[in-house]
Design an enzyme around this catalytic site. Structure first.
Site, PDB file in Angstrom:
ATOM      1  N   CYS A 138       0.764  -1.224   0.080  1.00 47.04           N
ATOM      2  CA  CYS A 138       0.008   0.045  -0.002  1.00 47.04           C
ATOM      3  C   CYS A 138       0.759   1.277  -0.018  1.00 47.04           C
ATOM      4  O   CYS A 138       0.160   2.401  -0.115  1.00 47.04           O
ATOM      5  CB  CYS A 138      -0.915   0.088   1.130  1.00 47.04           C
ATOM      6  SG  CYS A 138      -2.246  -1.441   1.259  1.00 47.04           S
ATOM      7  N   CYS A 458       0.326   2.512   6.463  1.00 43.30           N
ATOM      8  CA  CYS A 458       0.806   0.955   6.544  1.00 43.30           C
ATOM      9  C   CYS A 458       0.843   0.387   5.274  1.00 43.30           C
ATOM     10  O   CYS A 458       0.381   0.796   4.393  1.00 43.30           O
ATOM     11  CB  CYS A 458      -0.189   0.416   7.670  1.00 43.30           C
ATOM     12  SG  CYS A 458      -1.715   0.280   7.056  1.00 43.30           S
TER      13      CYS A 458
END
Length: 474
Positions: A138, A458
């Site tokens: 991500c 994250c």
């Protein structure tokens, strides 16, 4: 109350499980979300002597859409091409000025594995312009941007386009390994007899496809399961998660209606209408959200479809230059990209705690404190994940026992946090989110006032990223 909880946590038996200890003694959501005391802000620039200043000239994204909607018949490079063309249209930067193009993506289309190159060619860039693709879950477009920063500060480039793309509407589905092995062997068979012998070995179970899953390879656990356990570990209730998700959608809707999402550029989808806005922003009600069943850990989990980011299609692009080059070309930059860090943790118990670990490191690197930050833009994978990070950042016990710190980081004040919505509402095309965070931080600094923005995210694999954005002098 906080000091009592901290004292109790410190005296827990060392043999207690990590999750149980944090679950039993984590700070309450309401206390950790309270605004930090206002402190005098340093107004120093974060420029470093002898290091080139890297500026954001502009950043755009095509609308982020729920997968299976208007982008469903396209390919990833189509979306990336549209973002590149949107950036070119908005900035009028000559294509031949761009020295390098870097794109981030997570789930690669095997036909266009270097999606940066295919998108660049499709957008009309010269075949002499190098382009490469990076992947870091991500935070893939974060990696694309910092790769560009490195190229510029090293003096290798003056102009870099970075971006990210994801198309969850069409992900690769493979044959089983047994079937793949048989087919590859069959391709090498020379005689009819050899081919028939191989075909005779095929069994019905060979035809079962391997379906993709948003799961960790090392643990075989989906991110939703990890988010559920993380929420439980930090005592984040279902009610708190739903409230936060509703906040995200409400703020995103307000920003969309108020014309604040300036990075969105229209995209004329071939054979369809022009898409002009994100379609996942849907403020609901606590009552409606409360009716949804747990999506991962059943029947007692707290992560649902309503408090999770949805599968999203989208692409982004950002124009980076050395400050000297930007000014020489007549551009007024939006922001500087300053210090950044990447971190890695345990991919099981701490999969989604990247912002907690990365934030203090990037602040210490720049000589700043949480009170110096005017705008926070954190990636919202799940409401439980984002709230768990905020609690971890506000926990003395966690700081001392897991981060090797003498004191807690401190949670960002909510009035400065994701004020225009986040991934829960705007959407999360894995590889494209980082650029959205950075350009949003730049726009918010100008709109809301302030000098420093902090972007954090994250990523799968237990990794994370944080970067400081400094508003360009107005």
């Amino acid at each position: 109350m906080s000091s009592m909880l901290t004292h109790a946590i410190r005296n827990l038996p060392a043999s207690s499980a990590w999750a149980a200890r944090v679950f039993a003694r984590s700070l309450s959501c309401s206390s950790q979300l309270q605004a930090a005391a206002v402190q005098p802000k340093s107004k120093k620039t974060l420029a470093k002597s002898g290091v080139k200043n890297v500026v954001v000239v502009e950043g755009v994204r095509i609308p982020f859409l729920q997968s299976g909607t208007s982008y469903a018949d396209l390919m990833p490079h189509d979306l990336a091409r549209a973002a590149l063309q949107g950036l070119l249209n908005r900035t009028s930067v000559p294509r031949d000025v761009v020295d390098h193009i870097v794109y981030g993506t997570v789930i690669q289309e095997v036909k266009t594995s270097n999606v940066a190159r295919e998108a660049a060619l499709g957008a009309g860039f010269s075949d002499k312009t190098p382009a490469h693709t990076v992947t870091m879950a991500c935070i893939s477009s974060n990696q694309a941007m910092t790769t560009g920063v490195g190229m510029i500060t090293a003096g290798q480039c003056d102009v870099v386009v970075a971006g990210g793309v994801e198309l969850m509407s069409d992900v690769p589905i493979r044959h089983s390994r047994k079937m793949r092995k048989t087919m590859l062997t069959l391709n090498r068979a020379k005689t009819l007899g050899q081919k028939l012998a191989l075909i005779s070995k095929i069994r019905p179970d060979y035809f079962a496809p391997e379906l993709p899953a948003v799961a960790e390879f090392s643990t075989s656990e989906t991110m939703g399961h990890s988010a559920d356990r993380l929420a439980a570990a930090f005592a984040v209730s279902r009610l708190e998660q739903d409230e936060y998700a509703l906040r995200s959608h409400t703020l995103a809707k307000k920003a969309q209606d108020g014309g604040l999402l300036l990075d969105v550029v229209p995209f004329k989808v071939p054979g369809k209408d022009t898409v002009t806005k994100d379609n996942g922003i849907r403020p609901s009600s606590m009552e409606q959200m409360g009716k949804l069943k747990p999506a991962f850990v059943k029947p007692y989990g707290t992560v649902t479809a309503a408090n999770s980011s949805f599968l999203t299609d989208g692409a982004s692009a950002i124009l980076l230059m050395s400050e000297e080059k930007a000014l020489a070309m007549g551009y007024k930059p939006k922001a500087y990209l300053r210090d950044f860090v990447y971190v890695s943790q345990d991919p099981k118990d701490q999969l989604l705690l990247g912002p907690t670990y990365a934030t203090p490191k990037v602040l210490e690197k720049a000589g700043l404190t949480m009170a110096d930050i005017d705008v926070f833009e954190f990636h919202e994978a799940f409401a439980g994940q984002i709230l768990a990070n905020l609690k971890a950042m506000d926990s003395e016990w966690f700081a001392q026992n897991y981060m090797g710190r003498k004191s807690k980081v401190g949670a960002p004040p909510l009035e400065k946090f994701n004020n225009w919505g986040g991934s829960l509402s705007l959407g999360h095309p894995f590889g494209a989110t980082g650029c959205r965070l950075v350009i949003t931080a730049a726009h918010r600094l100008k709109k809301e006032g302030g000098q420093y923005g902090l972007v954090a995210a994250c990523a799968a694999g237990g990794q994370g990223h944080a970067m400081l954005v400094e508003l360009y002098p107005q």
